[in-house]
Write a protein that holds these residues in place. Structure first.
Motif, PDB file in Angstrom:
ATOM      1  N   VAL A 357       0.860  -1.161  -0.093  1.00 48.84           N
ATOM      2  CA  VAL A 357       0.209   0.085   0.003  1.00 48.84           C
ATOM      3  C   VAL A 357       0.946   1.351   0.042  1.00 48.84           C
ATOM      4  O   VAL A 357       0.588   2.262  -0.730  1.00 48.84           O
ATOM      5  CB  VAL A 357      -1.009  -0.051   1.214  1.00 48.84           C
ATOM      6  N   ARG A 358       2.090   1.176   0.698  1.00 46.82           N
ATOM      7  CA  ARG A 358       2.744   2.218   0.755  1.00 46.82           C
ATOM      8  C   ARG A 358       3.299   2.903  -0.637  1.00 46.82           C
ATOM      9  O   ARG A 358       3.890   3.851  -0.576  1.00 46.82           O
ATOM     10  CB  ARG A 358       3.950   2.053   1.630  1.00 46.82           C
ATOM     11  N   PHE A 359       3.589   1.874  -1.626  1.00 50.96           N
ATOM     12  CA  PHE A 359       4.120   2.357  -2.781  1.00 50.96           C
ATOM     13  C   PHE A 359       3.209   3.061  -3.500  1.00 50.96           C
ATOM     14  O   PHE A 359       3.500   4.059  -4.252  1.00 50.96           O
ATOM     15  CB  PHE A 359       4.186   1.011  -3.671  1.00 50.96           C
ATOM     16  N   TYR A 360       1.897   2.906  -3.366  1.00 49.69           N
ATOM     17  CA  TYR A 360       0.846   3.925  -3.891  1.00 49.69           C
ATOM     18  C   TYR A 360       0.820   5.431  -3.584  1.00 49.69           C
ATOM     19  O   TYR A 360       0.241   6.416  -4.255  1.00 49.69           O
ATOM     20  CB  TYR A 360      -0.571   3.473  -3.756  1.00 49.69           C
ATOM     21  N   ARG A 361       1.744   5.627  -2.348  1.00 45.67           N
ATOM     22  CA  ARG A 361       1.869   7.001  -2.060  1.00 45.67           C
ATOM     23  C   ARG A 361       2.702   7.784  -3.101  1.00 45.67           C
ATOM     24  O   ARG A 361       2.603   9.215  -3.265  1.00 45.67           O
ATOM     25  CB  ARG A 361       2.758   6.941  -0.670  1.00 45.67           C
ATOM     26  N   ALA A 362       3.539   7.123  -4.231  1.00 47.08           N
ATOM     27  CA  ALA A 362       4.270   7.662  -5.310  1.00 47.08           C
ATOM     28  C   ALA A 362       3.176   8.348  -6.128  1.00 47.08           C
ATOM     29  O   ALA A 362       3.540   9.076  -6.781  1.00 47.08           O
ATOM     30  CB  ALA A 362       4.784   6.718  -6.078  1.00 47.08           C
ATOM     31  N   PHE A 363       1.854   8.148  -6.177  1.00 43.75           N
ATOM     32  CA  PHE A 363       1.012   8.658  -6.900  1.00 43.75           C
ATOM     33  C   PHE A 363       0.317   9.892  -6.567  1.00 43.75           C
ATOM     34  O   PHE A 363      -0.398  10.468  -7.143  1.00 43.75           O
ATOM     35  CB  PHE A 363      -0.141   7.676  -7.476  1.00 43.75           C
ATOM     36  N   PHE A 364       0.551  10.294  -5.276  1.00 41.76           N
ATOM     37  CA  PHE A 364      -0.189  11.441  -4.593  1.00 41.76           C
ATOM     38  C   PHE A 364       0.938  12.402  -3.712  1.00 41.76           C
ATOM     39  O   PHE A 364       1.893  11.722  -3.194  1.00 41.76           O
ATOM     40  CB  PHE A 364      -0.870  11.035  -3.522  1.00 41.76           C
ATOM     41  N   MET A 365       0.575  13.599  -3.945  1.00 47.71           N
ATOM     42  CA  MET A 365       1.131  14.590  -2.970  1.00 47.71           C
ATOM     43  C   MET A 365       0.360  14.645  -1.787  1.00 47.71           C
ATOM     44  O   MET A 365      -0.784  14.366  -1.702  1.00 47.71           O
ATOM     45  CB  MET A 365       1.294  16.053  -3.546  1.00 47.71           C
ATOM     46  N   ALA A 366       1.132  14.903  -0.748  1.00 48.00           N
ATOM     47  CA  ALA A 366       0.380  14.509   0.619  1.00 48.00           C
ATOM     48  C   ALA A 366      -0.856  15.083   0.770  1.00 48.00           C
ATOM     49  O   ALA A 366      -1.650  14.766   1.199  1.00 48.00           O
ATOM     50  CB  ALA A 366       1.361  14.996   1.724  1.00 48.00           C
ATOM     51  N   PRO A 367      -0.939  16.534   0.570  1.00 43.91           N
ATOM     52  CA  PRO A 367      -2.304  17.294   0.544  1.00 43.91           C
ATOM     53  C   PRO A 367      -3.561  16.723  -0.276  1.00 43.91           C
ATOM     54  O   PRO A 367      -4.722  16.978   0.070  1.00 43.91           O
ATOM     55  CB  PRO A 367      -1.997  18.688   0.028  1.00 43.91           C
ATOM     56  N   LEU A 368      -3.064  15.835  -1.217  1.00 44.09           N
ATOM     57  CA  LEU A 368      -4.244  15.389  -2.102  1.00 44.09           C
ATOM     58  C   LEU A 368      -4.745  14.065  -1.298  1.00 44.09           C
ATOM     59  O   LEU A 368      -5.576  13.338  -2.103  1.00 44.09           O
ATOM     60  CB  LEU A 368      -3.724  14.960  -3.452  1.00 44.09           C
ATOM     61  N   TYR A 369      -4.060  13.432  -0.404  1.00 47.55           N
ATOM     62  CA  TYR A 369      -4.788  12.389   0.285  1.00 47.55           C
ATOM     63  C   TYR A 369      -6.387  12.965   0.745  1.00 47.55           C
ATOM     64  O   TYR A 369      -7.389  12.076   0.931  1.00 47.55           O
ATOM     65  CB  TYR A 369      -4.008  12.168   1.685  1.00 47.55           C
ATOM     66  N   ILE A 370      -6.253  13.956   1.192  1.00 43.34           N
ATOM     67  CA  ILE A 370      -7.568  14.525   1.723  1.00 43.34           C
ATOM     68  C   ILE A 370      -8.615  14.555   0.526  1.00 43.34           C
ATOM     69  O   ILE A 370      -9.823  13.994   0.733  1.00 43.34           O
ATOM     70  CB  ILE A 370      -7.598  16.003   2.237  1.00 43.34           C
ATOM     71  N   ALA A 371      -8.340  15.042  -0.722  1.00 43.75           N
ATOM     72  CA  ALA A 371      -8.944  14.994  -1.866  1.00 43.75           C
ATOM     73  C   ALA A 371      -9.284  13.597  -2.487  1.00 43.75           C
ATOM     74  O   ALA A 371     -10.495  13.555  -2.740  1.00 43.75           O
ATOM     75  CB  ALA A 371      -8.305  15.876  -2.932  1.00 43.75           C
ATOM     76  N   PHE A 372      -8.413  12.930  -2.368  1.00 40.02           N
ATOM     77  CA  PHE A 372      -8.857  11.514  -2.678  1.00 40.02           C
ATOM     78  C   PHE A 372      -9.736  10.728  -1.625  1.00 40.02           C
ATOM     79  O   PHE A 372     -10.834   9.986  -2.122  1.00 40.02           O
ATOM     80  CB  PHE A 372      -7.687  10.415  -2.589  1.00 40.02           C
ATOM     81  N   PHE A 373      -9.594  11.052  -0.463  1.00 35.55           N
ATOM     82  CA  PHE A 373     -10.696  10.617   0.604  1.00 35.55           C
ATOM     83  C   PHE A 373     -12.153  11.145   0.133  1.00 35.55           C
ATOM     84  O   PHE A 373     -13.301  10.471   0.343  1.00 35.55           O
ATOM     85  CB  PHE A 373     -10.550  10.942   2.022  1.00 35.55           C
ATOM     86  N   ILE A 374     -12.164  12.490  -0.188  1.00 37.73           N
ATOM     87  CA  ILE A 374     -13.382  13.099  -0.458  1.00 37.73           C
ATOM     88  C   ILE A 374     -13.981  12.358  -1.762  1.00 37.73           C
ATOM     89  O   ILE A 374     -15.307  12.251  -1.785  1.00 37.73           O
ATOM     90  CB  ILE A 374     -13.242  14.594  -0.542  1.00 37.73           C
ATOM     91  N   PHE A 375     -13.170  12.205  -2.614  1.00 41.30           N
ATOM     92  CA  PHE A 375     -13.798  11.651  -3.794  1.00 41.30           C
ATOM     93  C   PHE A 375     -14.388  10.011  -3.666  1.00 41.30           C
ATOM     94  O   PHE A 375     -15.261   9.711  -4.165  1.00 41.30           O
ATOM     95  CB  PHE A 375     -12.431  11.230  -4.953  1.00 41.30           C
ATOM     96  N   LEU A 376     -13.520   9.421  -2.615  1.00 40.53           N
ATOM     97  CA  LEU A 376     -14.125   8.097  -2.361  1.00 40.53           C
ATOM     98  C   LEU A 376     -15.327   7.947  -1.844  1.00 40.53           C
ATOM     99  O   LEU A 376     -16.461   7.347  -2.006  1.00 40.53           O
ATOM    100  CB  LEU A 376     -13.039   7.317  -1.399  1.00 40.53           C
ATOM    101  N   VAL A 377     -15.647   8.933  -0.888  1.00 39.58           N
ATOM    102  CA  VAL A 377     -17.006   9.030  -0.135  1.00 39.58           C
ATOM    103  C   VAL A 377     -17.911   9.870  -0.669  1.00 39.58           C
ATOM    104  O   VAL A 377     -19.149   9.746  -0.299  1.00 39.58           O
ATOM    105  CB  VAL A 377     -16.644   9.877   1.280  1.00 39.58           C
ATOM    106  N   THR A 378     -17.538  10.202  -2.068  1.00 40.43           N
ATOM    107  CA  THR A 378     -18.726  11.249  -2.667  1.00 40.43           C
ATOM    108  C   THR A 378     -19.208  10.402  -4.059  1.00 40.43           C
ATOM    109  O   THR A 378     -19.741  11.004  -4.854  1.00 40.43           O
ATOM    110  CB  THR A 378     -18.264  12.573  -3.074  1.00 40.43           C
TER     111      THR A 378
END
Length: 565
Positions: A357-378
């Motif tokens: 799972v940690r390897f997939y961090r390469a596809f995100f900048m840290a602030p975009l974790y929030i954006a990705f979470f919002i995408f998942l729940v909406t």
């Protein structure tokens, strides 16, 4: 550049003000946030106008990572290959530049045994031609294989924007292209190595950008782009192409319920197939020339000859006086690198999945974790639920492989950016008592991404990597300047780590300026010295610190291993 040099001295520990990295981080973030607030409206107007000009936006996004990386050359030179993946892809590129897909085996191939290279029945890389083709194009046009890397990264950043134009509004597509520059541009491992990633990601952009356009209009042009993307992906990651194709089928499943829509898609299906056929043909021909069989991939032949390591742990050489031969490597890998009997249980499968799972961090900048979470729940539609299905499909499929690097799932790069941008877009629509709180929050996350990149780029520019020892580059440069042709026998210490390999050669070994060979002992080495009577011979102690290049001794040594002081 003088500015960067001054900055470097200012950040040194003994500077007068005691100014350190933490202070720089705080000041940089504050400065960028203030600038963003001050010029936000103007930036939004410029971005709005540019985003609707497709060609101009793609050119800007393609040029940006190139210009930013070239500006760093004074402190960060052209990358020197050092991993066996890189050398193997460079062998593909050199082979293609000789207008062939495989090279004839060498008469004394035992001296040239090395990783990810087949010696029999042909002298060839184990990889498909995708990454090597990009390197060959840059090598041929600009005289430098790294130019192919730069071109592939530029194409990736430009086509992320093009892909997103099929999914989101132009402004968000332009932002997604900018995120691609930040994450996969001048500072990324894909830009600063030769083992690929950007070519696979570019193929993913073609595929996933064509899907919504085909569903909307079913044009032949988009069908050609879909087929081209599938073909390029097949030429870079054949195994993962299975999951890419399944993902495409899953995307169109809802359309199959409509007879009219099904007929529209079926009319362009032959166009997709025709666009993929050249890649299939090249793969079959390469298989035949490299392995002798139409359906045997070079990678499969390598697995048969050398075995399949279940991990990439650093292991010492079991025969310290000599480098590993093909037979020794086969036995060693089967005994030391396999875990247990090589079988996979559900518990092992899940444990490996969690560890990756940690390897997939390469596809995100840290602030975009929030954006990705919002995408998942909406998520409210199959269109975006399909993205999650694709993520899961690739995660489970690549988890069947013994090890994993982000480039294996490179096709998903544009989908992760799409999820991030969609999350930001949904966040920007959120209001609290009529106030545009969501828009302010989205702007803050975007500002943090910009600040993080600017900060990282500044540190990278200040850091003078060229001043640090690079033994490979120094050795290559020294040999390149020597008159006449050279023959270098590579000798290892008893504690040599076998992944640290030096024996890699050009596609045409006999005509190369420098030939790298294994030191198999004085008696065996005489065969190769007699084969190359006009080459100057050297003995290279790869594990000395620093590595030692010395003239090959004219008399036989009493021991097959010479201690290096």
């Amino acid at each position: 550049m003088q500015f960067f040099q001054s900055g470097h001295s200012f950040l040194s520990p003994d500077n007068t003000l005691g100014f350190g990295i933490t202070d720089l981080v705080e000041l940089a973030l504050v400065a960028i946030v203030i600038a963003a607030l001050r010029f936000r409206q103007k930036c939004e107007q410029v971005a709005h106008a540019l985003s609707r000009r497709t060609v101009a936006s793609m050119l800007v996004l393609a040029a940006l990572p190139v210009v930013l990386r070239l500006a760093l050359l004074a402190h960060h030179a052209v990358p020197t290959p050092h991993i066996y993946d890189e050398f193997s892809h460079l062998l593909v590129a050199d082979t293609l530049r000789h207008f062939r897909l495989a090279n004839p085996p060498h008469a004394l191939h035992q001296f040239f045994e090395t990783f990810f290279v087949i010696q029999q029945p042909s002298y060839s890389s184990i990889y498909p031609i995708g990454q090597g083709l990009a390197l060959a194009i840059g090598w041929t046009i600009f005289g430098l294989p790294w130019a192919g890397v730069i071109l592939s990264v530029a194409a990736l950043c430009a086509f992320v924007y093009w892909m997103l134009r099929g999914w989101v509004a132009p402004e968000w597509a332009l932002l997604g292209g900018l995120f691609a520059v930040f994450e996969f541009g001048p500072l990324s491992g894909w830009m600063n190595s030769y083992w690929g990633g950007a070519v696979t990601a570019f193929a993913g952009c073609l595929v996933f950008g064509a899907l919504p356009r085909l569903r909307e209009r079913a044009r032949k042009r988009d069908a050609i782009l879909l087929g081209a993307g599938l073909g390029i992906h097949l030429l870079t990651r054949p195994y993962e192409s299975i999951f890419l194709l399944v993902s495409v089928i899953l995307f169109f499943l809802p359309e199959m319920r409509s007879r009219l829509q099904s007929l529209r898609l079926l009319r362009v299906a032959p166009v997709v197939v025709l666009a993929v056929l050249p890649a299939i043909a090249v793969t079959l021909v390469q298989n035949k020339q490299v392995t002798g069989r139409w359906t045997t991939l070079p990678y499969q032949l390598s697995q048969y000859q050398y075995g399949v390591p279940m991990s990439l742990t650093i292991l010492p050489n079991p025969t310290p006086h000599l480098p590993l031969t093909r037979e020794q490597r086969l036995e060693y890998i089967s005994q030391r690198s396999y875990h247990g009997n090589g079988t996979d249980t559900p518990s092992k499968f899940l444990a490996r999945l969690r560890s990756r799972v940690r390897f997939y961090r390469a596809f995100f900048m840290a602030p975009l974790y929030i954006a990705f979470f919002i995408f998942l729940v909406t998520i409210r539609s199959y269109r975006y639920g399909w993205l999650v299905l694709t993520f899961v499909l690739f995660a489970l499929g690549t988890n069947l492989f013994p090890y994993f690097y982000p480039r294996y799932a490179g096709a998903e790069v544009c989908l992760f950016i799409l999820a991030s941008v969609a999350g930001l877009e949904r966040l920007s629509r959120f209001k609290v008592r009529g106030h545009e709180a969501g828009r302010q929050a989205a702007a803050m996350l975007i500002g943090l991404c910009i600040a993080m990149f600017v900060f990282r780029y500044t540190l990278y520019a200040v850091d003078n990597a060229n001043s640090r020892p690079n033994y490979r580059r120094a050795t290559y440069q020294r040999l390149a300047k020597m008159p006449g042709k050279q023959l270098v026998f590579v000798h290892y210490s008893p504690h040599h780590v076998f992944q640290h390999e030096w024996v890699y050669n050009r596609a045409e070994i006999d005509t190369a300026h420098v030939v790298w060979a294994r030191d198999l002992g004085r008696a065996e080495d005489k065969q190769l010295r007699d084969y190359y009577p006009h080459r100057r011979c050297w003995l290279f102690y790869a594990d000395a610190m620093p590595p030692l290049l010395t003239p090959y001794p004219s008399t036989a040594a009493s021991s097959p291993f010479l201690e290096v002081p």
